[in-house]
Design an enzyme around this catalytic site. Structure first.
Site, PDB file in Angstrom:
ATOM      1  N   GLU A 186      14.364  -3.377  -3.058  1.00  0.00           N
ATOM      2  CA  GLU A 186      13.851  -2.977  -4.374  1.00  0.00           C
ATOM      3  C   GLU A 186      14.482  -1.640  -4.759  1.00  0.00           C
ATOM      4  O   GLU A 186      14.551  -0.722  -3.925  1.00  0.00           O
ATOM      5  CB  GLU A 186      12.322  -2.816  -4.328  1.00  0.00           C
ATOM      6  N   SER A 240       7.959   3.067   0.572  1.00  0.00           N
ATOM      7  CA  SER A 240       7.444   1.884  -0.109  1.00  0.00           C
ATOM      8  C   SER A 240       6.309   2.254  -1.039  1.00  0.00           C
ATOM      9  O   SER A 240       5.859   1.424  -1.810  1.00  0.00           O
ATOM     10  CB  SER A 240       6.978   0.871   0.914  1.00  0.00           C
TER      11      SER A 240
END
Ligand code: 3HC
Length: 291
Positions: free
Chosen positions: A157, A124
């Protein structure tokens, strides 16, 4: 084999909270999937947790027993990474948030994975350009970032670095969509991507409020839930994600920005050093021992 070789076998590296649920998502969506870890113990833990989760889904009529049985047929658990990766079409790395370790992992993956295989990282915070240079296939490296709990959260994402090819982005997007996920595609990389940067702004303010003793974590969480309609407040969410993960993400960001504001908040550091990782250790901002 070419870059358009269909994805049949997915390898997920790292049997922690994220890796185990990502592997389950892939297997539930029909992919032959192998969850790989360096040790048997986390694999056994992952297996037990997934078994409980999927049995609960059957008990609650969210899935059929046949679907779950077929999912277990597709989902394998292994420690022999090189042998697994040698026959894989797509790797999702979900190991610890440590750049040096990820670079080592990607160099080894690159040496054994078929030429067409995409190597994605679920990181992340560590952008894929930092990892891609450890391989000879930078065009097939990107971030593919799931959210916790991956079995539930709809978003993924997808983030390219400067050298990620359009084909890699297309194939990664198509895979995420076939997993039933909504894709947020970034035009270019930035540590934290979009969702974690939004979350971080909220978290920073929540920590600022407790620093000034304006309100308790419980009341701040209540405000996020009951005034803003968030499913969880920022402190509850840190306990869900894991204070160890939150701490390491901050350090990883600091490594990239060298800005003091990236460093973990002192209270997060304290909880981390005390082993209070949140739900997984029984105590974080909140106490779960009696729950
Ligand atoms: N794993 C899998 N499924 C879970 C779960 C878990 N850990 N926790 C809950 N669920 C599912 C179950 O199906 C559960 O139903 P069940 O109890 O009947 O089986 C259902 O969700 C509802 O759960 P709960 O009744 O316990 O509680 P909620 O209704 O509050 O839902 C939640 C739980 C889905 C976690 C919800 O609170 C939520 O969406 N919270 C916010 C999560 C979030 O923001 N995640 C992003 C974190 S940031 C991140 O991941 C980035 C990374 O880089 C660190």
């Amino acid at each position: 084999m070419t870059t358009s070789t269909p994805i049949e076998h997915i390898t997920v590296l790292g049997a922690g909270t994220m890796g185990s649920q990502i592997a389950a998502v892939c297997a539930l969506s029909g992919y032959r999937t192998t969850l790989v870890d360096i040790a048997e113990e986390p694999l056994e833990q992952a297996k037990a947790q997934l078994r409980a989760r999927l049995e609960r889904d059957v008990a609650k009529s969210r899935r059929t027993a046949e679907d779950v049985a077929a999912t277990w047929q597709r989902l394998q658990f292994a420690t022999d990474r090189d042998a697994v990766v040698a026959t894989t079409d797509f790797v999702i790395e979900a190991a610890v948030e440590d750049l040096a370790i990820k670079r080592q992992i990607f160099a080894s993956l690159d040496a054994v994975a078929p030429a067409h295989a995409i190597l994605a990282t679920n990181s992340s915070n560590i952008v894929s350009s930092q990892i891609a240079s450890a391989t000879h296939r930078a065009d097939k490296v990107c971030n593919m970032h799931f959210f916790n709990p991956a079995l539930v959260m709809k978003c993924v994402e997808i983030v390219p670095h400067d050298g990620t090819s359009p084909q890699t982005m297309e194939r990664t997007r198509a895979l995420a969509e076939s997993l039933g996920k909504e894709v947020v595609q970034l035009n270019r990389e930035i540590p934290g991507f979009v969702a974690n940067r939004l979350l971080n702004a909220l978290r920073k303010e929540a920590l600022n409020l407790i620093d000034q003793d304006i309100a308790s974590p419980a009341d701040i969480d209540k405000a996020a839930r009951d005034a803003l309609g968030h499913p969880m407040g920022p402190f509850e969410l840190m306990d869900l994600v894991g204070l160890d993960v939150v701490y390491l993400i901050r350090l990883a960001e600091y490594e990239q920005t060298k800005e003091e504001s990236s460093l973990p908040h002192p209270q997060i550091k304290q909880l981390y050093e005390a082993g209070r990782f949140g739900r997984k250790s029984g105590r974080g901002w909140y106490d779960y021992a009696s729950a």
